[in-house]
Motif scaffolding. Structure first.
Motif, PDB file in Angstrom:
ATOM      1  N   ILE A 149      34.711  64.539  58.300  1.00 53.41           N
ATOM      2  CA  ILE A 149      33.434  63.829  58.142  1.00 53.41           C
ATOM      3  C   ILE A 149      32.229  64.734  58.415  1.00 53.41           C
ATOM      4  N   PHE A 150      32.329  65.597  59.420  1.00 52.85           N
ATOM      5  CA  PHE A 150      31.191  66.439  59.778  1.00 52.85           C
ATOM      6  C   PHE A 150      30.755  67.318  58.598  1.00 52.85           C
ATOM      7  N   SER A 151      31.717  67.803  57.823  1.00 49.62           N
ATOM      8  CA  SER A 151      31.392  68.732  56.733  1.00 49.62           C
ATOM      9  C   SER A 151      31.252  68.053  55.372  1.00 49.62           C
ATOM     10  N   ALA A 152      31.514  66.758  55.311  1.00 52.44           N
ATOM     11  CA  ALA A 152      31.509  66.068  54.015  1.00 52.44           C
ATOM     12  C   ALA A 152      30.102  65.988  53.431  1.00 52.44           C
ATOM     13  N   ASP A 153      30.027  65.949  52.104  1.00 51.98           N
ATOM     14  CA  ASP A 153      28.733  65.609  51.494  1.00 51.98           C
ATOM     15  C   ASP A 153      28.698  64.121  51.133  1.00 51.98           C
ATOM     16  N   VAL A 154      29.877  63.545  50.844  1.00 52.98           N
ATOM     17  CA  VAL A 154      29.961  62.115  50.532  1.00 52.98           C
ATOM     18  C   VAL A 154      31.031  61.492  51.442  1.00 52.98           C
ATOM     19  N   VAL A 155      30.680  60.387  52.102  1.00 45.70           N
ATOM     20  CA  VAL A 155      31.652  59.712  52.978  1.00 45.70           C
ATOM     21  C   VAL A 155      31.797  58.262  52.526  1.00 45.70           C
TER      22      VAL A 155
END
Ligand code: PTJ
Length: 252
Positions: A149-155
């Motif tokens: 989640i920390f590195s995601a662009d879309v969650v």
């Protein structure tokens, strides 16, 4: 408990039984049952079917997951119980990571939900080794993994409590919510809100994937045509129309 197939609310009763069993297993939080009850009430008001505007949001969600550089699906106890298999299938299609992230967090419960997802066939589920924090969240939901989640662009966040969706947006993420309550803070904070039941939504999204995966122009069009506020307003109108119809008819 044995539920008769002839019962008019058979599916609802079976789902409740499943969730209460999953509470005993420690996968669903006890308050997950309350959250489910609220969801059921909204689903009832929406007619217990996928609306046109939910379908539009689902198409936009699939398009955004496919356009994403690094999409992640966040899974909590209720989502694992209600749509674990669908989440796994969809994550493979859109090449998204799956991360277990809990509101009622304990190391033991994270382990149980991750192990449950693995028992359904998921590989590489994140969440066990949380090593990052999303700023601005008052609950343990802030704790996440750097790889996920920390590195995601879309969650993609099914069945949330409002805090985190707002914080994720502030942190620069594009957030897709699945929430039967169009008035919730999650629903209003997300950029794409799917007002539909989580297992129906995920099945629909799996079915939408083949067309959208091969047509980039179509994906861009779906996204540029989508307006979340307008869509949410239509969900509220649908509830009003449905109630007006029931009131006129005099029977549920
Ligand atoms: O497993 P944990 O510890 O992470 O806890 C999960 C819950 C769901 C208990 C936690 O996130 C919570 O308390 O959530 P809320 O604040 O009750 O919000 C849940 C939202 O999901 C509400 O707006 C419900 O209307 C909605 N909802 C409930 N069931 C469904 C749903 N939306 C879609 N599909 C459902 N089946």
């Amino acid at each position: 408990m044995q539920v008769s197939k002839d019962h008019p609310r058979y599916n609802s009763l079976v789902t409740r039984e499943l969730l209460s069993e999953m509470v005993k297993d420690g996968i669903v939080a006890p308050t997950g049952l309350i959250a489910h009850g609220r969801g059921e009430a909204f689903d009832y008001l929406l007619g217990e079917v996928t609306s046109e505007n939910a379908r539009r949001a689902e198409r936009a969600a699939v398009a955004l997951m496919l356009e994403a550089r690094y999409p992640v699906i966040s899974v909590n106890g209720n989502t694992a119980a209600l749509a674990g298999k669908e989440i796994i299938a969809f994550s493979k299609l859109v090449k998204a990571k799956v991360e277990v992230n809990l509101f009622h967090r304990s190391t033991e419960r994270v382990e149980k939900v991750v192990a449950y997802m693995e028992s359904l066939g998921a590989k590489g589920v994140l969440g066990r080794n949380a090593d990052a924090t999303i700023p601005g969240i008052a609950s343990d939901r802030a704790v996440c993994t750097k790889e996920g989640i920390f590195s995601a662009d879309v969650v993609l966040v099914p069945l949330e409590d409002g805090d985190r969706a707002e914080a994720l947006v502030k942190f620069g993420k594009r957030v897709i919510a699945i929430d039967l309550n169009p008035l919730s803070r999650t629903a209003t904070a997300a950029q794409i809100t799917i007002v539909d039941e989580v297992s129906r939504a995920m099945s629909n999204m799996i079915a939408m994937w083949p067309e959208l995966s091969r047509d980039e122009a179509q994906r861009r069009k779906v996204l540029s045509d989508f307006h979340n506020q307008k869509n949410l307003k239509e969900s509220l109108e649908r509830i009003c129309d449905h109630l007006t119809m029931l009131a006129k008819d005099g029977k549920p």
